[in-house]
Design a protein around this motif. Structure first.
Motif, mmCIF file in Angstrom:
data_model
loop_
_atom_site.group_PDB
_atom_site.id
_atom_site.type_symbol
_atom_site.label_atom_id
_atom_site.label_comp_id
_atom_site.label_asym_id
_atom_site.label_seq_id
_atom_site.Cartn_x
_atom_site.Cartn_y
_atom_site.Cartn_z
ATOM 1 N N TYR A 73 0.813 -1.213 0.000
ATOM 2 C CA TYR A 73 0.000 0.000 0.000
ATOM 3 C C TYR A 73 0.850 1.269 0.000
ATOM 4 N N VAL A 74 2.054 1.195 0.529
ATOM 5 C CA VAL A 74 2.991 2.316 0.387
ATOM 6 C C VAL A 74 3.318 2.492 -1.095
ATOM 7 N N ALA A 75 3.598 1.374 -1.766
ATOM 8 C CA ALA A 75 3.918 1.427 -3.197
ATOM 9 C C ALA A 75 2.719 1.937 -4.002
ATOM 10 N N ARG A 76 1.540 1.468 -3.637
ATOM 11 C CA ARG A 76 0.320 1.896 -4.351
ATOM 12 C C ARG A 76 0.117 3.399 -4.184
ATOM 13 N N ASN A 77 0.313 3.879 -2.961
ATOM 14 C CA ASN A 77 0.205 5.307 -2.689
ATOM 15 C C ASN A 77 1.204 6.078 -3.547
ATOM 16 N N GLY A 78 2.429 5.561 -3.617
ATOM 17 C CA GLY A 78 3.466 6.216 -4.414
ATOM 18 C C GLY A 78 3.147 6.225 -5.896
ATOM 19 N N GLU A 79 2.656 5.091 -6.417
ATOM 20 C CA GLU A 79 2.302 4.997 -7.841
ATOM 21 C C GLU A 79 1.241 6.036 -8.214
ATOM 22 N N LEU A 80 0.258 6.177 -7.331
ATOM 23 C CA LEU A 80 -0.845 7.100 -7.602
ATOM 24 C C LEU A 80 -0.546 8.514 -7.106
ATOM 25 N N ASN A 81 0.563 8.641 -6.367
ATOM 26 C CA ASN A 81 0.974 9.916 -5.771
ATOM 27 C C ASN A 81 -0.187 10.564 -5.017
ATOM 28 N N LEU A 82 -0.812 9.775 -4.163
ATOM 29 C CA LEU A 82 -2.014 10.211 -3.471
ATOM 30 C C LEU A 82 -1.782 11.354 -2.491
ATOM 31 N N ASP A 83 -0.591 11.420 -1.928
ATOM 32 C CA ASP A 83 -0.323 12.473 -0.945
ATOM 33 C C ASP A 83 0.651 13.520 -1.458
ATOM 34 N N GLY A 84 1.018 13.415 -2.727
ATOM 35 C CA GLY A 84 1.911 14.391 -3.320
ATOM 36 C C GLY A 84 3.375 14.209 -2.966
ATOM 37 N N THR A 85 3.706 13.104 -2.284
ATOM 38 C CA THR A 85 5.110 12.864 -1.911
ATOM 39 C C THR A 85 5.663 11.618 -2.586
ATOM 40 N N GLU A 86 4.898 11.073 -3.532
ATOM 41 C CA GLU A 86 5.286 9.855 -4.233
ATOM 42 C C GLU A 86 5.554 8.703 -3.261
ATOM 43 N N GLY A 87 4.802 8.669 -2.175
ATOM 44 C CA GLY A 87 4.886 7.567 -1.223
ATOM 45 C C GLY A 87 5.916 7.732 -0.123
ATOM 46 N N LYS A 88 6.601 8.861 -0.079
ATOM 47 C CA LYS A 88 7.641 9.038 0.942
ATOM 48 C C LYS A 88 7.053 9.121 2.345
ATOM 49 N N VAL A 89 5.958 9.838 2.506
ATOM 50 C CA VAL A 89 5.362 9.953 3.845
ATOM 51 C C VAL A 89 4.844 8.588 4.316
ATOM 52 N N PRO A 90 4.078 7.862 3.504
ATOM 53 C CA PRO A 90 3.666 6.530 3.965
ATOM 54 C C PRO A 90 4.868 5.603 4.204
ATOM 55 N N GLY A 91 5.909 5.747 3.390
ATOM 56 C CA GLY A 91 7.121 4.944 3.606
ATOM 57 C C GLY A 91 7.757 5.281 4.946
ATOM 58 N N GLY A 92 7.786 6.556 5.276
ATOM 59 C CA GLY A 92 8.308 6.968 6.578
ATOM 60 C C GLY A 92 7.451 6.458 7.722
ATOM 61 N N ARG A 93 6.143 6.510 7.534
ATOM 62 C CA ARG A 93 5.228 5.992 8.570
ATOM 63 C C ARG A 93 5.442 4.489 8.761
ATOM 64 N N LEU A 94 5.646 3.778 7.665
ATOM 65 C CA LEU A 94 5.891 2.336 7.754
ATOM 66 C C LEU A 94 7.196 2.066 8.494
ATOM 67 N N ALA A 95 8.223 2.820 8.179
ATOM 68 C CA ALA A 95 9.507 2.627 8.863
ATOM 69 C C ALA A 95 9.363 2.906 10.358
#
Length: 187
Positions: free
Chosen positions: A136-158
């Motif tokens: 879902y981090v990757a999906r968020n990044g692919e769709l750029n749902l938050d405008g960070t290309e998945g960096k924020v969800p990736g940070g949250r996951l980490a």
């Protein structure tokens, strides 16, 4: 409270005012006052879904009401909305398996919906299902749902992994995940 009461007296059919006052009463542990507002309206319009939902919400903390709540949610005609409401309900009951089942239904209906992807991510992270969360981090990044290309969800996951590792006394892995989160969130 007084302002809401006066406004509702002037506009008794205003559902936003009614909902606000009922929620205020519920939040201040005055369910009987909330019920007294709802009773005459439900007597006049027993099939009103919004009123029924407010009434059921007053007993939402009582597991004995669970079947009634699910039955009410299942009256929702929109498949997507019904799936998301059921997911929310099961999350409130800490039933991760049923929550994910409903999120999967919602995702089949709207695979690019930002809310679904976010809820799926949160459920996976809570379950410590890291590979699913990464999906879902990757999906968020692919769709750029938050405008960070998945960096924020990736940070949250980490960070979620870091907390999990720390809880398991794996401080080296926890530190590495925090550093990874910082790198993602900075860049």
């Amino acid at each position: 409270e007084q302002v809401l009461k006066e406004a509702l007296e002037k506009a008794p059919d205003n559902t936003d005012l009614l909902r606000a006052l009922v929620q205020l009463y519920a939040a201040t542990k005055r369910s009987e006052e909330a019920r007294s507002l709802l009773a005459p309206r439900l007597a006049k319009d027993p099939d009103n879904q919004m009123l029924r939902g407010l009434e059921l919400a007053l007993g939402a903390d009582d597991p004995a009401n669970d079947a009634k709540i699910v039955e009410w949610i299942n009256t929702e005609k929109d498949d997507f909305r019904r799936a998301m409401r059921l997911a929310d309900f099961y999350r409130s009951r800490k039933n991760l398996q049923e929550e994910v089942k409903r999120l999967d239904e919602a995702e089949r209906l709207r695979p690019e919906d930002a809310m679904v992807i976010e809820h799926q991510f949160v459920a996976a992270a809570q379950a410590k299902d890291w590979s699913r969360a990464e999906k879902y981090v990757a999906r968020n990044g692919e769709l750029n749902l938050d405008g960070t290309e998945g960096k924020v969800p990736g940070g949250r996951l980490a960070l979620a992994r870091a907390v999990a590792y720390e809880a398991e006394s794996q401080s080296d892995q926890a530190k590495a995940e925090v550093e990874r989160a910082i790198g993602l969130l900075k860049g």
